[in-house]
Design a protein around this motif. Structure first.
Motif: not given
Length: 182
Positions: A88-90, A92-93, A85-86
């Protein structure tokens, strides 16, 4: 985790003098006579209600097995979904910032091209304004009228509208048409 019993152990013949209570409170055992109240076997008010009850007051056959606090289950949450999840968030950012920067650069290029077009249109507007000013000049209008075969008119006559009276004498224009008009 150490659990200290609130009552004396079944195996021991002498009750414990001090028992640890949850929250760090300690209770001392009082004499059996001190625990008895006027209306019943034990007092239920104040700190006497927290006192350890002697084993002799309860019959042997009515005893229940002592309950113990079970240790908490170990918390072993899987780390893989959290790490994914982390990540993926990075990702995506970073992609979002990349797309945003690309759109800003594209908009800047469009703005530059539109400014060039605006400069060209402003220049064309100035040229057309100068052409119109030249065409409106009296010398140019006179030359254009002669090309069309027009001649200068004499003194004009006017009609007053309220009563219809004619002021001045109307006369036809005299003069030769120019050669270029034919």
């Amino acid at each position: 985790m150490n659990v200290t019993p609130l009552r004396a152990s079944r195996r021991s013949t002498t009750p414990s003098q001090e028992a640890s209570r949850p929250g760090g409170r300690a209770v001392t055992q009082q004499a059996t006579v001190g625990n008895e109240s006027r209306s019943g076997r034990y007092r239920t008010v104040g700190s006497a209600a927290l006192a350890v009850q002697p084993e002799a007051a309860a019959p042997q056959e009515a005893r229940r097995p002592r309950l113990r606090l079970a240790p908490p289950m170990p918390v072993a949450a899987p780390r893989t979904p959290f790490v994914l999840l982390i990540v993926l968030v990075v990702v995506a950012g970073v992609l979002g910032i990349l797309v945003l920067n690309t759109k800003i650069a594209e908009g800047g290029m469009q703005l530059t091209e539109m400014k060039k077009q605006q400069q060209q249109l402003d220049l064309r507007e100035q040229q057309i304004s100068q052409e119109i000013a030249q065409a409106e000049s009296p010398g140019h209008l006179d030359a254009a009228a002669k090309r069309l075969g027009l001649v200068p008119a004499g003194a004009p006559a006017f009609i007053r509208l309220p009563d219809g009276k004619i002021i001045g004498v109307p006369q036809p224009a005299t003069g030769k048409p120019s050669i270029t008009s034919q």
